[in-house]
Every structure is written in C-alpha cells, then in structure tokens.
Design a protein around this motif. Structure first.
Motif, PDB file in Angstrom:
ATOM      1  N   THR A 165       0.836  -1.204   0.000  1.00 43.59           N
ATOM      2  CA  THR A 165       0.000   0.000   0.000  1.00 43.59           C
ATOM      3  C   THR A 165       0.870   1.252   0.000  1.00 43.59           C
ATOM      4  N   ARG A 166       2.177   1.055  -0.095  1.00 40.71           N
ATOM      5  CA  ARG A 166       3.131   2.167  -0.126  1.00 40.71           C
ATOM      6  C   ARG A 166       4.067   1.965  -1.315  1.00 40.71           C
ATOM      7  N   PRO A 167       3.558   2.116  -2.532  1.00 39.94           N
ATOM      8  CA  PRO A 167       4.360   1.786  -3.715  1.00 39.94           C
ATOM      9  C   PRO A 167       5.654   2.574  -3.833  1.00 39.94           C
ATOM     10  N   GLY A 168       5.624   3.845  -3.502  1.00 45.61           N
ATOM     11  CA  GLY A 168       6.843   4.646  -3.594  1.00 45.61           C
ATOM     12  C   GLY A 168       7.893   4.188  -2.602  1.00 45.61           C
ATOM     13  N   LEU A 169       7.465   3.966  -1.364  1.00 46.15           N
ATOM     14  CA  LEU A 169       8.394   3.525  -0.325  1.00 46.15           C
ATOM     15  C   LEU A 169       8.911   2.116  -0.608  1.00 46.15           C
ATOM     16  N   ALA A 170       8.035   1.239  -1.091  1.00 41.20           N
ATOM     17  CA  ALA A 170       8.450  -0.124  -1.443  1.00 41.20           C
ATOM     18  C   ALA A 170       9.450  -0.103  -2.600  1.00 41.20           C
ATOM     19  N   GLY A 171       9.199   0.751  -3.580  1.00 41.80           N
ATOM     20  CA  GLY A 171      10.132   0.880  -4.696  1.00 41.80           C
ATOM     21  C   GLY A 171      11.480   1.410  -4.237  1.00 41.80           C
TER      22      GLY A 171
END
Length: 212
Positions: free
Chosen positions: A154-160
């Motif tokens: 649910t945190r695509p930027g942080l996961a990326g």
C-alpha cells in the motif's frame, strides 16, 4: 463463458499452489545477484590486486557495509510487500550499515593525518563509482520490482525505494571488488550517492508499477 464455468475456473485458480512471497523475494534476490555478477564481470571484474587487498581491513569493511545494507533492505522490502506493513518495525535495521560506516570513519579520522582526508574522500574512481553502481543495479532493481508486484503493498513509492536500496547494496558489493578506493571517506560519499540514485529510481518506478 458460462457463469458456472467462470466460477469453476476461479476456484481452480484459487486452489492452485502458489509460491509464498518470502520464497519469491529470495528467488528474486538470487536472480538479481546473478544479473549483477554478470554485468560486473562483463564491464569491470575484480581489481588486479584483489588477493592482496583482501588482507586489509579497509577493503573488507566495504563488503561488510554494502552486504549489511543489502540484507537489511531485503527485510524492509519483505515488510513493505504486505498491505498491513509497518515499515518502522524493521526500519531500524537499516541503521546498522550506516553505524558500521560511521565507526569506520571515526577510525579513519583517528589514524590518518588531516592533510590526507581530502584526497581519500575524492579518491581516484569517483565518476566510475557513480556510473557503475547504478548500472550494475538496474537489472536487479527491475527483478525486485517485478517480484514485488506479486505482493500487495500500500506504499508503492516507499516499497520501490526499498527495492532500489537493496539493488544498490547488491551492486555496491560487487563494485567494491573492483574499486581501488578503500577509505571509509570515499565509501560514505560516493557509494552513498550512487546507491541514492538507485533508491530514487526505485521510488519513482515503484509509484508506477506497484500501484493497485
């Protein structure tokens, strides 16, 4: 397709055995490491005096720092792959590599004359470092992002960004075998900048490819 056929197809798909996300991420790390190794061997290769350098503390510390960063970043990637992730729970682990680097810097300050600090920080391969670490890490980053698409972040930027940090740690570990600049000053400056490039690239890519 009839409704009953659709229901049966969905049921079969749900019943089919699936690889756990943890195993998938480990497999992705293995593939990412192979890709990084191939790119490193093709473009650079280890330094000629690798065997001799392996007996020095500064040279070995580079691998300790970068490998630690990669391992702790993997924990963060695994955490962020879940929809109910709590990044802070494992985020503290990411401080381990910088703490080791800081200790190495303090040792360097205590043992090296002040007049030599500037030269050790600039080094002789800064441009190569800034170029090669991101280049070695691009393939691993793509593999890790592809694996994370099987999660439910649910945190695509942080996961990326975590994927970029992991790819950067892997790439820097391989690059360290080629790099002639072993000073912690150099590692703290140029390795960090090169890894930051991959982290930012991962954050940008994550917002695009990891969205639901």
């Amino acid at each position: 397709m009839e409704t009953n056929d659709l229901i049966k197809a969905i049921a079969r798909d749900a019943a089919a055995p699936r690889l756990s996300l943890g195993l998938l991420l480990l497999g992705a790390c293995g593939l990412a490491s192979v890709i990084a190794a191939v790119v490193f061997s093709t473009l650079l290769g280890p330094r000629p005096d690798f065997a001799e350098a392996a007996h020095t503390t500064r040279f070995l510390l580079k691998f300790v720092i970068t490998a630690t960063l990669a391992v702790t970043a993997l924990f963060q990637v695994a955490e962020l792959a879940r929809p109910n992730s709590r990044p802070r729970r494992r985020g503290a682990l990411l401080a381990i590599a910088p703490a080791i680097l800081l200790a190495a810097i303090l040792m360097e300050i205590a043992t090296i004359p002040t007049a030599e600090w500037g030269a050790r920080l600039v080094g002789t391969n800064s441009l190569i470092c800034l170029t090669m670490i991101p280049l070695i890490g691009l393939g691993p980053l793509a593999v890790l992002l592809a694996a994370l698409r099987h999660g439910a972040t649910t945190r695509p930027g942080l996961a990326g960004a975590a994927c970029g940090l992991l790819a950067g740690g892997l790439a820097a570990t391989f690059y360290a075998a080629h790099c002639f600049d072993d000073s912690p000053f150099f590692v703290a400056t140029w390795y960090s900048l090169a890894i930051a490039i991959l982290t930012l690239a991962g954050a940008a890519a994550g917002r695009l490819v990891l969205r639901w």
